[in-house]
Design a protein around this motif. Structure first.
Motif, mmCIF file in Angstrom:
data_model
loop_
_atom_site.group_PDB
_atom_site.id
_atom_site.type_symbol
_atom_site.label_atom_id
_atom_site.label_comp_id
_atom_site.label_asym_id
_atom_site.label_seq_id
_atom_site.Cartn_x
_atom_site.Cartn_y
_atom_site.Cartn_z
ATOM 1 N N ASN A 329 0.699 -1.296 -0.074
ATOM 2 C CA ASN A 329 -0.007 -0.049 0.097
ATOM 3 C C ASN A 329 0.873 1.208 -0.031
ATOM 4 O O ASN A 329 1.989 1.257 0.566
ATOM 5 N N GLU A 333 -3.408 4.414 -1.810
ATOM 6 C CA GLU A 333 -4.336 3.848 -0.934
ATOM 7 C C GLU A 333 -4.691 4.898 0.249
ATOM 8 O O GLU A 333 -5.690 4.724 0.505
ATOM 9 N N TYR A 334 -3.540 5.618 0.594
ATOM 10 C CA TYR A 334 -3.769 6.534 1.599
ATOM 11 C C TYR A 334 -4.751 7.796 1.344
ATOM 12 O O TYR A 334 -5.608 8.179 1.799
ATOM 13 N N THR A 336 -7.103 7.666 -1.175
ATOM 14 C CA THR A 336 -8.421 7.232 -1.234
ATOM 15 C C THR A 336 -9.074 6.540 0.165
ATOM 16 O O THR A 336 -9.992 5.913 -0.347
ATOM 17 N N GLY A 337 -8.415 6.734 1.056
ATOM 18 C CA GLY A 337 -9.060 6.079 2.299
ATOM 19 C C GLY A 337 -8.761 4.739 2.559
ATOM 20 O O GLY A 337 -9.258 4.288 3.560
ATOM 21 N N LYS A 338 -8.054 4.003 1.707
ATOM 22 C CA LYS A 338 -8.090 2.466 1.864
ATOM 23 C C LYS A 338 -6.955 2.277 2.755
ATOM 24 O O LYS A 338 -6.825 0.944 3.052
ATOM 25 N N ALA A 339 -6.081 3.052 3.212
ATOM 26 C CA ALA A 339 -4.818 2.767 4.018
ATOM 27 C C ALA A 339 -4.475 3.757 5.035
ATOM 28 O O ALA A 339 -4.876 5.002 4.643
ATOM 29 N N ASN A 343 0.059 2.195 7.754
ATOM 30 C CA ASN A 343 0.233 1.152 6.771
ATOM 31 C C ASN A 343 0.991 1.519 5.435
ATOM 32 O O ASN A 343 1.174 0.460 4.586
ATOM 33 N N ILE A 360 -2.696 1.784 -6.652
ATOM 34 C CA ILE A 360 -3.544 2.470 -7.546
ATOM 35 C C ILE A 360 -2.954 3.601 -8.582
ATOM 36 O O ILE A 360 -1.987 4.547 -8.408
#
Length: 487
Positions: A329, A333-334, A336-339, A343, A360
């Protein structure tokens, strides 16, 4: 004294310009040597063919007369000179030609002949030369002249005694015999001249940066370092060996250039209380990612807690250069709020951390429209001494300009003889908003400190869909071959 100093500086500038032009000619040959050889061969072959097709043999017959009228050598020499000057006009006159042709059958003489005359300076001798494309024609006309001309000469100059003292027939051997060797030599000379003209046109139209003075057309800011080009040898095992300053056998001149740039940047950043440094270039393949990584390593080796952010989500390469897991990640990812922040951090050394681009793909403009990036930067400023951001090429994309809102300063990477000046100028404008540009790195220079290249720049295949820039994209096989090191 002042004049001598200025004259010396002027002479140095001329020497540098001439040296630069010679380098340009050599670079032109290195880059287009195959085309130059083909052009040379083509011009040589065309010249030989043309000379062979247009070749016409020339045969000459000569008659040398001695002139006697007064017995005075000086006067007779003067008369001989005058006769040599008037002879061609008389012989080619209509009446003379009629009389000459009346003595032979018309078909035995063709009009393809030329009459010239010359005299021996200070002597009572002059020579009439008949040139023709047929040796029989030349000899026949010379025979007729020997009979007819003395009478005509007496009409124009008074009674003179003319005696034939020498007669040379053509002998069937042309005076301009064809030589294949001479034709080839001429062809090579013409070919070299053609190639030189083409090379001069190339040199005069070069629009890339080859020295620091070229950058003065773009910016008043100075060069932070000249990063040399290091040649690498291909290895059969295809093992990638990245050019990093923390490698034991890294090229010393490359390492010194990076450390020199880092020290200058550190001093300027600390003096102005700045932490966030963005690094970009005009086009792909200019080496910005490798230099971003090495500058981050240089900061960390000086005891500065540093974090490197790979913001090039279009074609990330930092993880590959540092040989970390590219599938982890990252920034994408950060945003887009996925991590979360914890992380996405990757520990490289004790003082160096990395935020990879992540999995991404896409444009930063799509996912930067929130406050997560600003929040991340505020947290990183508290935890790290310096933050280095690697972005996509600023002339091609607007991602670098978007990241400038979170940046304190920027550095531009300019590859030697690569991007055109107008492309660099437009790209620099994107990362100099708010006068944040601190200078530039002239990368892969051919002179100066030394030489570098051959490491992986990352795969910019994604950029290849932009047809205007597809010429800058190298395929992955070439990149892997370039990474083989002899160090």
């Amino acid at each position: 004294m002042q004049d001598d100093l200025q004259r010396g500086l002027y002479d140095d500038e001329i020497a540098m310009d001439l040296g630069g032009m010679m380098d340009d000619y050599l670079r032109c040959f290195r880059r287009y040597w195959m085309q130059i050889i083909l052009a040379l061969a083509a011009v040589t072959a065309a010249t030989v063919l043309y000379l062979n097709i247009t070749y016409q043999p020339v045969y000459e017959a000569k008659i040398t007369y001695s002139v006697t009228k007064t017995g005075d050598t000086a006067i007779d020499a003067s008369i001989a000179k005058r006769l040599s000057q008037t002879a061609p006009g008389i012989i080619t006159g209509v009446e003379f030609t009629k009389e000459m042709l009346a003595m032979v059958e018309g078909e035995t003489i063709n009009p393809n002949y030329k009459i010239t005359a010359s005299n021996t300076e200070g002597a009572n001798l002059f020579t009439i030369t008949v040139s023709a494309n047929n040796y029989l024609n030349a000899d026949t006309i010379a025979d007729l002249l020997e009979v007819i001309y003395p009478e005509w000469a007496s009409r124009s100059s008074g009674t003179v005694e003319m005696q034939v003292v020498d007669r040379v027939e053509s002998g069937g051997v042309p005076v301009n015999s064809y030589s294949l060797v001479d034709s080839i030599v001429k062809g090579i000379i013409y070919g070299l001249a053609f190639c030189f003209i083409c090379a001069t046109g190339y040199v005069l139209t070069i629009k890339t940066v080859r020295k620091e003075s070229d950058m003065k057309k773009i910016t008043d800011l100075g060069c932070l370092a000249l990063v040399p080009e290091v040649r690498f040898k291909k290895r059969k095992n295809k093992k990638r060996n990245q050019l990093l300053i923390n490698k034991k056998r890294v090229d010393l001149s490359f390492k010194q250039s990076v450390l020199s740039a880092q020290q200058r940047l550190e001093k300027r950043l600390e003096q102005s209380d700045k932490k966030v440094l963005l690094i970009s270039s005009a086009l792909p393949q200019e080496g910005k990612s490798v230099l971003s990584v090495n500058l981050a390593l240089a900061f960390s080796e000086r005891g500065k807690k540093t974090i490197l952010i790979d913001a090039d989500m279009r074609s990330p390469s930092v993880s590959s250069i540092l040989e970390t897991d590219p599938g982890k990640n990252g920034l994408g990812e950060y945003l887009t709020g996925k991590a979360g922040q914890d992380n996405i951090l990757v520990r490289i050394t004790e003082n160096l951390h990395l935020i990879p681009a992540g999995k991404i793909k896409g444009e930063l403009s799509v996912i930067l429209d929130n406050d997560r990036m600003e929040k991340l930067m505020e947290q990183l400023k508290v935890s790290y001494d310096f933050i280095i951001i690697d972005t996509p090429p600023s002339h091609m994309f607007g991602d670098a300009a978007l990241m400038m809102r979170y940046t304190d300063a920027s550095v531009y990477v300019v590859r030697y003889d690569y991007a055109e000046i107008n492309e660099i100028r437009e790209g620099i404008a994107e990362v100099n908003r708010g006068q944040k540009l601190m200078g530039y790195l002239l990368n892969r220079g051919q002179r100066g400190i030394s030489s570098y290249g051959g490491y992986g720049y990352g795969r910019y295949g994604y950029y290849g869909k932009y047809e205007k820039y597809s010429r800058y994209v190298q395929n992955s096989e070439e990149e892997e071959l370039d990474t083989e090191s002899t160090l």
